[in-house]
Write a protein that holds these residues in place. Structure first.
Motif, PDB file in Angstrom:
ATOM      1  N   LEU A  38      36.032  42.769  34.965  1.00  0.00           N
ATOM      2  CA  LEU A  38      37.304  42.136  34.619  1.00  0.00           C
ATOM      3  C   LEU A  38      37.624  42.449  33.164  1.00  0.00           C
ATOM      4  N   PHE A  40      40.995  41.757  30.462  1.00  0.00           N
ATOM      5  CA  PHE A  40      42.360  41.307  30.190  1.00  0.00           C
ATOM      6  C   PHE A  40      42.557  41.162  28.684  1.00  0.00           C
ATOM      7  N   GLY A  79      35.178  34.473  34.968  1.00  0.00           N
ATOM      8  CA  GLY A  79      36.402  34.914  34.282  1.00  0.00           C
ATOM      9  C   GLY A  79      37.206  33.795  33.644  1.00  0.00           C
ATOM     10  N   VAL A  84      44.289  36.108  31.166  1.00  0.00           N
ATOM     11  CA  VAL A  84      44.817  36.901  32.281  1.00  0.00           C
ATOM     12  C   VAL A  84      46.330  37.088  32.213  1.00  0.00           C
ATOM     13  N   ARG A  85      47.016  36.225  31.437  1.00  0.00           N
ATOM     14  CA  ARG A  85      48.457  36.435  31.242  1.00  0.00           C
ATOM     15  C   ARG A  85      48.762  36.798  29.798  1.00  0.00           C
ATOM     16  N   TYR A 424      38.641  32.480  37.398  1.00  0.00           N
ATOM     17  CA  TYR A 424      39.662  33.385  37.916  1.00  0.00           C
ATOM     18  C   TYR A 424      39.212  34.017  39.233  1.00  0.00           C
ATOM     19  N   LYS A 459      43.703  29.660  36.204  1.00  0.00           N
ATOM     20  CA  LYS A 459      42.278  29.377  36.363  1.00  0.00           C
ATOM     21  C   LYS A 459      42.080  28.044  37.103  1.00  0.00           C
TER      22      LYS A 459
END
Ligand code: LAC
Ligand code: ZN
Length: 462
Positions: A38, A40, A79, A84-85, A424, A459
């Motif tokens: 992962l 990000f 995660g 993630v955003r 995540y 999350k």
């Protein structure tokens, strides 16, 4: 505000040197945690030094509706600490002080960025004890442990992070600073908001201070290794040991593949690595005679379960060596191949069924899994390896096999994460463990406390 404006506002809050942009040398480490595969990148990394700065950062994020992702040591396995955003990655590592060790009341007050092992060693020097011991304790933080409600081997006897957190200061999504609980062993004043935050994975508030219950440090330990002729026998021995009226402070399980992986990764011979399975059993306390009796009694139980050879560590150095090897199991598996972990947990008496079921499921799908974990509390880390599989098979079939494993876990009275969290990677599996009405409770709490979904979005909530 324009991006430039909120960047400069962040620099005003924490000081320019503590705002990291993508060109910074250290930036890339904040793009991942220990979760496989992962990555990000956040928009910006911010390193505050106190609760007031945290509050200012969250207020800015709230007014600009920018995601804020709190982060501890970055050792998570689901995660949880990833942006993630995009948005602000709020790393609490500078807030690493022990504010108070209160040996009258057996409480400590600490900041979230404190490394768990540093805390434990400081306490131990004063005869005090904070038991939760995730394998990553040398690099994870108390704040991260609170966010994930981290466990570890000693959970069996001493419980997990939640069992020690009695007070929290936190900044909520609206920028309010709150204090829940405190140095009180009893407290029924309103809802148990301390425990609402514990395990909430940074989705409800940013913890800025924790009040933690302490115990006296147990003076003596005895550590035993027991090799088994079959995985089943090892799993079956666990309840039998407990039925003797002994609660070990650790009762760890490793299958042969895990032992071999550790052996290869560490480049040393691991004791009993030719056996199908191994239990690592430790007892602790303040009376050496009692501990010797307990070890004797455990050895008797083992004998009736076909164990013909045991090893008892003779000194602290041997104990440390055993634990170093055990703690490197995760890294060892990682070094073999890409993998996906399922953090299964069942009532410990169901462990033999879980272990057998996982083998059946993996055989049926043509997958190879390496399992090890905390047999005493029923928490088994099942690591499915990618090595030798095509990308297509991995992408299509792995989720189906993983789902079968988790369904089996739930059918045995267990659930889909014991200690690594939903974060995540496991979110989509939540409906396997919770009904719609239950998921709706989670959603309503999130909505009530963070209506704009700025705190660690995507999350833990499905
Ligand atoms: C362990 C970590 C992975 O038990 O939870 O080693
Ligand atoms: Zn574990």
């Amino acid at each position: 505000l324009s991006k430039e404006k909120w960047f400069s506002r962040l620099e005003e809050i924490v000081g320019a040197e503590y705002v990291l942009y993508p060109t910074h040398d250290d930036f890339s480490k904040y793009e991942h945690d220990e979760t496989e595969d992962l990555k990000f990148p956040p928009t910006v990394v911010v390193r505050p030094d106190d609760a007031r700065q945290v509050q200012e950062i969250v207020k800015l994020a709230a007014s600009e509706k920018i995601p804020v992702v709190p982060r501890g040591g970055g050792t998570g396995l689901s995660g949880g600490a990833l942006a993630v955003r995009g948005g602000i990655l709020l790393t609490l590592e500078r807030m690493n002080r022990i504010l108070e060790i209160d040996d009258q009341n057996f409480f400590a007050v600490v900041q979230p960025g404190l490394i768990t092992q540093v805390f434990q060693e400081t306490l131990e020097a004063r005869g005090l004890f904070y038991p939760p011991d995730p394998a990553s304790r040398g690099s994870c933080t108390i704040g991260g442990n609170i966010a994930e409600n981290a466990g570890g081997p000693r959970a069996l006897k001493y419980g997990v992070t939640k069992d020690y957190i009695y007070g929290l200061k936190a900044v909520l999504a609206n920028g309010e600073a709150v204090t829940f609980g405190g140095k009180r062993l009893k407290d029924v004043t309103g809802y148990n908001l301390v425990q609402l935050l514990v395990g909430s994975e940074g989705t409800l508030g940013v913890v800025t201070e924790a009040t933690i219950k302490l115990l006296p440090f147990p003076k003596y330990h005895r550590t035993l290794l027991a090799p088994f002729q079959s995985v089943q026998k090892a799993a079956e021995s666990v309840p039998a040991i407990m039925q003797r009226g002994i609660i070990p402070c650790a009762l760890e399980f490793m299958e042969n593949d895990a032992l071999k992986a550790i052996e290869n990764y560490r480049g040393v011979k691991v004791r009993f690595s030719d056996y199908p399975a191994l239990l690592l059993i430790e007892v602790d306390g303040n009376n050496e005679d009692v501990l010797d009796e307990e070890i004797q009694s455990i050895a008797e139980v083992l004998e009736t379960n076909d164990v013909s050879d045991v090893f008892v560590a003779e000194n602290a150095a041997q104990q440390k060596e055993i634990w170093d090897l055990r703690r490197s199991a995760g890294e060892a598996v990682k070094s073999i191949s890409p993998y996906k972990e399922e953090d299964t947990v069942v009532p410990r008496s169901k462990l033999p069924e879980l272990v057998a079921g996982i083998h059946q499921i993996c055989d049926r799908w043509g997958l190879r899994a390496i399992s090890y974990g905390h047999a005493g509390d029923g928490n088994l880390h099942c690591n499915i390896l990618k090595s030798g599989l095509s990308d297509e098979k991995w992408e299509k079939e792995l989720p189906l096999a993983a789902e079968e494993i988790l369904r089996l876990t739930v059918s045995l009275g267990g659930t889909i994460s014991g200690e690594h969290g939903i974060g995540y990677t496991q979110k989509r599996f939540l409906p396997l463990a919770m009904k719609e009405a239950e998921l709706e409770v989670i959603r309503s709490i999130k909505k009530a406390l963070d209506p704009d979904n700025i705190l660690n979005p995507d999350k833990a909530v499905y």
